[in-house]
Design a protein around this motif. Structure first.
Motif, PDB file in Angstrom:
ATOM      1  N   MET A 246       0.704  -1.339  -0.150  1.00 52.78           N
ATOM      2  CA  MET A 246       0.070   0.004  -0.115  1.00 52.78           C
ATOM      3  C   MET A 246       0.755   1.240   0.001  1.00 52.78           C
ATOM      4  SD  MET A 246      -3.218  -0.954   2.573  1.00 52.78           S
ATOM      5  CE  MET A 246      -3.657   0.530   2.528  1.00 52.78           C
ATOM      6  N   LYS A 247       1.887   1.154   0.708  1.00 54.22           N
ATOM      7  CA  LYS A 247       3.049   2.561   0.916  1.00 54.22           C
ATOM      8  C   LYS A 247       3.352   2.789  -0.459  1.00 54.22           C
ATOM      9  CE  LYS A 247       4.330   2.392   5.584  1.00 54.22           C
ATOM     10  NZ  LYS A 247       5.320   2.131   6.758  1.00 54.22           N
ATOM     11  N   ILE A 248       3.936   1.585  -1.368  1.00 57.15           N
ATOM     12  CA  ILE A 248       4.646   1.630  -2.660  1.00 57.15           C
ATOM     13  C   ILE A 248       3.362   2.227  -3.619  1.00 57.15           C
ATOM     14  CG2 ILE A 248       5.313   0.297  -4.457  1.00 57.15           C
ATOM     15  CD1 ILE A 248       6.496  -1.532  -2.341  1.00 57.15           C
ATOM     16  N   LYS A 249       2.146   1.691  -3.470  1.00 52.18           N
ATOM     17  CA  LYS A 249       1.140   2.181  -4.224  1.00 52.18           C
ATOM     18  C   LYS A 249       0.888   3.827  -4.247  1.00 52.18           C
ATOM     19  CE  LYS A 249      -3.547   1.068  -5.534  1.00 52.18           C
ATOM     20  NZ  LYS A 249      -4.775   0.134  -5.168  1.00 52.18           N
ATOM     21  N   ILE A 250       0.767   3.960  -2.871  1.00 51.77           N
ATOM     22  CA  ILE A 250       0.723   5.547  -2.537  1.00 51.77           C
ATOM     23  C   ILE A 250       1.824   6.461  -3.233  1.00 51.77           C
ATOM     24  CG2 ILE A 250       0.567   7.294  -0.752  1.00 51.77           C
ATOM     25  CD1 ILE A 250      -0.930   5.243   0.760  1.00 51.77           C
ATOM     26  N   LYS A 251       2.931   5.946  -2.775  1.00 55.65           N
ATOM     27  CA  LYS A 251       4.225   6.753  -3.679  1.00 55.65           C
ATOM     28  C   LYS A 251       4.205   6.783  -5.177  1.00 55.65           C
ATOM     29  CE  LYS A 251       7.556   5.806   0.152  1.00 55.65           C
ATOM     30  NZ  LYS A 251       8.902   4.799   0.349  1.00 55.65           N
ATOM     31  N   LEU A 252       3.780   5.657  -5.841  1.00 57.54           N
ATOM     32  CA  LEU A 252       3.600   5.714  -7.227  1.00 57.54           C
ATOM     33  C   LEU A 252       2.442   6.784  -7.564  1.00 57.54           C
ATOM     34  CD1 LEU A 252       3.852   1.790  -8.072  1.00 57.54           C
ATOM     35  CD2 LEU A 252       5.456   3.659  -8.571  1.00 57.54           C
ATOM     36  N   LYS A 253       1.509   6.665  -6.924  1.00 61.16           N
ATOM     37  CA  LYS A 253       0.177   7.849  -7.156  1.00 61.16           C
ATOM     38  C   LYS A 253       0.813   8.941  -7.078  1.00 61.16           C
ATOM     39  CE  LYS A 253      -3.698   4.894  -5.922  1.00 61.16           C
ATOM     40  NZ  LYS A 253      -4.999   4.672  -5.052  1.00 61.16           N
ATOM     41  N   LYS A 254       1.721   9.380  -6.246  1.00 55.40           N
ATOM     42  CA  LYS A 254       2.298  10.577  -5.784  1.00 55.40           C
ATOM     43  C   LYS A 254       3.118  10.983  -7.053  1.00 55.40           C
ATOM     44  CE  LYS A 254       1.930  10.982  -0.823  1.00 55.40           C
ATOM     45  NZ  LYS A 254       2.835  11.258   0.362  1.00 55.40           N
ATOM     46  N   ILE A 255       3.961  10.051  -7.586  1.00 54.42           N
ATOM     47  CA  ILE A 255       4.818  10.360  -8.800  1.00 54.42           C
ATOM     48  C   ILE A 255       3.953  10.658 -10.068  1.00 54.42           C
ATOM     49  CG2 ILE A 255       6.754   9.178 -10.227  1.00 54.42           C
ATOM     50  CD1 ILE A 255       7.489   7.577  -7.598  1.00 54.42           C
ATOM     51  N   ILE A 256       2.933   9.855 -10.139  1.00 56.25           N
ATOM     52  CA  ILE A 256       2.150  10.243 -11.179  1.00 56.25           C
ATOM     53  C   ILE A 256       1.527  11.283 -11.493  1.00 56.25           C
ATOM     54  CG2 ILE A 256       0.186   9.231 -12.546  1.00 56.25           C
ATOM     55  CD1 ILE A 256       1.160   6.333 -11.696  1.00 56.25           C
ATOM     56  N   PHE A 257       1.011  11.670 -10.166  1.00 47.74           N
ATOM     57  CA  PHE A 257       0.317  12.909 -10.205  1.00 47.74           C
ATOM     58  C   PHE A 257       1.141  14.122 -10.302  1.00 47.74           C
ATOM     59  CE2 PHE A 257      -1.070  16.582  -7.177  1.00 47.74           C
ATOM     60  CZ  PHE A 257      -2.234  16.905  -7.765  1.00 47.74           C
TER      61      PHE A 257
END
Length: 270
Positions: A246-257
């Protein structure tokens, strides 16, 4: 064994690791310290424990620490101990027993910084015994130097700067954000820029130092084991892996955003 578990129960967020995995990680931290950090010290006492030791940076000669050194380091707030040599000048950092160093602390020495036993350095503190450039010839490194001394059981508050030539007396406390440019007497609370005494500590109250924590290492170990067993009792490897994902997923979302925002900004400016 007391050193392995002194900070195990101290966590800012819930620890999802199962007990065995946390123990394995803590043992790895001690192994890393023994094999990669200890050789960088001139001497390092027994009972040392460094949280995330790969974020403690030790540079230069004549850096030593006594027993039960505890350092809390973090990727975003590394701890740095640096001694510098230039011409006849050689820095030296001496740390006593039972000293606590928190994230973001920096100690730079071109003369001598001595931190006696049971001192505590809060997050973001900076101790420097030099100007680092001559105030008139600014091409000349190091500049003026004068030793720093923290007497026993001194507590330095968050984001405090201690400048060259300062002695802080036994048991004194320096308030957060202070800049210490001159000596502080024993047994006071001092604060400000420049820091000055604002309150006298009571002589009637008993001072308990960090030395008491390590008086019975077996008891310390048993107590912290018991706390870990209670706090981590319901944790599982699957639950920990799910939280990591979940932490990795959140980090990826931030990068994409942020990438999308950048693209949008470039489109609007074109």
């Amino acid at each position: 064994m007391g050193r392995l578990r002194f900070y195990w129960a101290t966590t800012l967020i819930k620890d999802y690791r199962p007990l065995w995995l946390k123990h394995l990680h803590q043992n790895y931290e001690v192994w890393y310290t023994d094999h990669f950090l200890s050789p960088q010290f001139e001497s390092l006492g027994t009972g040392h424990f460094v949280m995330k030791p790969w974020n403690l940076k030790v540079y230069g000669k004549k850096i030593s620490a006594g027993k039960n050194l505890h350092v809390i380091a973090d990727p975003s707030r590394k701890v740095c101990l640096s001694s510098w040599a230039y011409e006849e000048k050689q820095g030296q950092i001496e740390i006593g027993d039972n000293v606590l160093i928190c994230p973001g602390t920096r100690i730079d020495s071109a003369s001598r910084v001595e931190i006696k036993s049971n001192c505590m350095l809060a997050a973001g503190t900076y101790l420097t015994d030099a100007d680092w450039h001559d105030i008139y010839d600014r091409t000349k490194p190091i500049g003026a130097t004068k030793p720093i001394m923290l007497e026993e059981n001194v507590w330095i508050g968050d984001s405090t700067i201690v400048c060259k030539g300062v002695t802080i007396g036994q048991n004194s406390i320096i308030g957060a954000g202070s800049v210490v440019t001159s000596d502080i007497p024993s047994g006071v609370i001092a604060a400000g820029n420049p820091a000055a005494p604002i309150k006298q500590l009571s002589d009637e109250k008993k001072l308990v130092t960090r030395e008491s924590i390590f008086a019975d290492l077996d008891l310390l170990d048993r107590n912290n084991r018991a706390i870990d067993e209670i706090v981590l009792a319901n944790n599982s490897l699957f639950g920990w892996m799910r939280k990591r994902f979940m932490k990795i997923k959140i980090k990826l979302k931030k990068i994409i955003f942020h990438l999308l925002l950048e693209k949008l900004y470039l489109f609007m400016m074109s």
